[in-house]
Write an enzyme that holds these catalytic residues in place. Structure first.
Site, PDB file in Angstrom:
ATOM      1  CG  ASP A  79      44.671  48.847  32.032  1.00  0.00           C
ATOM      2  OD1 ASP A  79      43.791  48.252  31.300  1.00  0.00           O
ATOM      3  OD2 ASP A  79      45.578  48.962  33.015  1.00  0.00           O
TER       4      ASP A  79
ATOM      5  CD  GLU B 263      45.982  46.712  37.360  1.00  0.00           C
ATOM      6  OE1 GLU B 263      44.760  46.821  36.633  1.00  0.00           O
ATOM      7  OE2 GLU B 263      46.485  46.275  38.123  1.00  0.00           O
TER       8      GLU B 263
ATOM      9  CD  GLU C  56      40.873  41.069  34.240  1.00  0.00           C
ATOM     10  OE1 GLU C  56      40.865  40.624  32.875  1.00  0.00           O
ATOM     11  OE2 GLU C  56      40.955  42.132  35.040  1.00  0.00           O
TER      12      GLU C  56
END
Length: 273
Positions: free
Chosen positions: A46, A115, A177
């Site tokens: 994205d 996510e 991340e």
């Protein structure tokens, strides 16, 4: 993990201690170049929204956007392993996730990513034989505050619990991340699925970067990134030189032209007058 899928290769790489290389790709020429360079996984992330499409946030990216770019990447690298993001608000329920994941698979994705700690979504996708990459730590679609996650012992423990739950549900890969190296290393050692880090240190099973960050084609730079080129400077110079050449009549030059044969030119000129 879904049965006998292409993702099995990455479990084997984890077992062998062979680092997995992932890089974002958004178009056919970039995909072809990355694949030929040996990149293991092309990520249609994205991040296309803020780096390519001019959106202010990853939240603006649509399913049609990701499908469009997944098709382009698949055309550029027909044999590549492609991971595509489920956009914001497309996986609020397992049923929605499954419907939208199927669209990404039809567009050319080998695996889909979402996510957050949502084991039920993993289970639903795996039951439909769709491989799943999970994403925890900083979640760009959901976290306004773009900072390192898991710095406190309590937050780190929560990330480990999330990773274990997703692993038990059957994920095929995990992106970590912006988490401390110590936390990423502990998660990597405890989950069966291979881990891919971005700003997560050296102890993950692989690494991923955003291609525009790696190339330096945008003004942004980040501590977790390494610029392997300054393509933005090269592009700026090329654009300026092109403008100058056109304005002073240096382009096109004789080498860039096409001419009629003398015989055809004579006929044309006689008929044109």
């Amino acid at each position: 993990m879904a049965e006998t899928t292409r993702a099995q290769r990455f479990f084997e790489m984890k077992r062998q201690g062979k680092p997995i290389v992932m890089l974002t790709a958004y178009d056919a020429p970039t995909a072809a170049a990355e694949w030929q360079a040996g990149v293991d996984i092309l990520l249609v992330g994205d991040s296309v929204g803020t780096n390519i499409l001019g959106y202010a946030s990853e939240r603006e990216v649509t399913l049609n956007d990701i499908c469009h770019h997944t098709r382009a990447v698949r055309r550029g690298a027909p044999e590549a392993f492609i991971l595509s993001d489920l956009p914001y608000k497309t996986y609020e329920t397992p049923e929605a996730a499954l419907t939208h994941a199927r669209s990404l698979v039809e567009a050319g994705a080998d695996m889909v990513k979402f996510e957050g700690a949502r084991p039920a979504i993993v289970e639903a996708l795996v039951a439909a034989k769709i491989d799943v990459c999970c994403h925890i730590g900083l979640e760009p679609q959901h976290h306004e505050d773009k900072r390192v996650k898991g710095r406190s012992a309590a937050d780190a423990a929560a990330l480990i619990d999330a990773a274990l739950a997703l692993d038990k549900a059957g994920m095929s890969m995990l992106i970590l991340e912006l988490v401390p190296e110590e936390v990423a290393g502990k998660i990597t050692s405890r989950v069966t699925a291979p881990s891919i880090g971005i700003g997560a240190g050296r102890k993950t099973d692989g690494q991923v970067l955003v291609v525009t960050d790696l190339l330096g084609t945008t003004g942004n730079n980040f501590r977790h990134n390494k610029r392997y080129a300054e393509a933005g400077i090269l592009q700026d110079n090329a654009y300026r030189t092109y403008v100058e050449d056109v304005r002073r009549g240096a382009f096109p030059a004789e080498a860039n032209l096409f001419h009629m044969s003398e015989e055809e030119l004579a006929i044309f000129m006689s008929e044109a007058t």
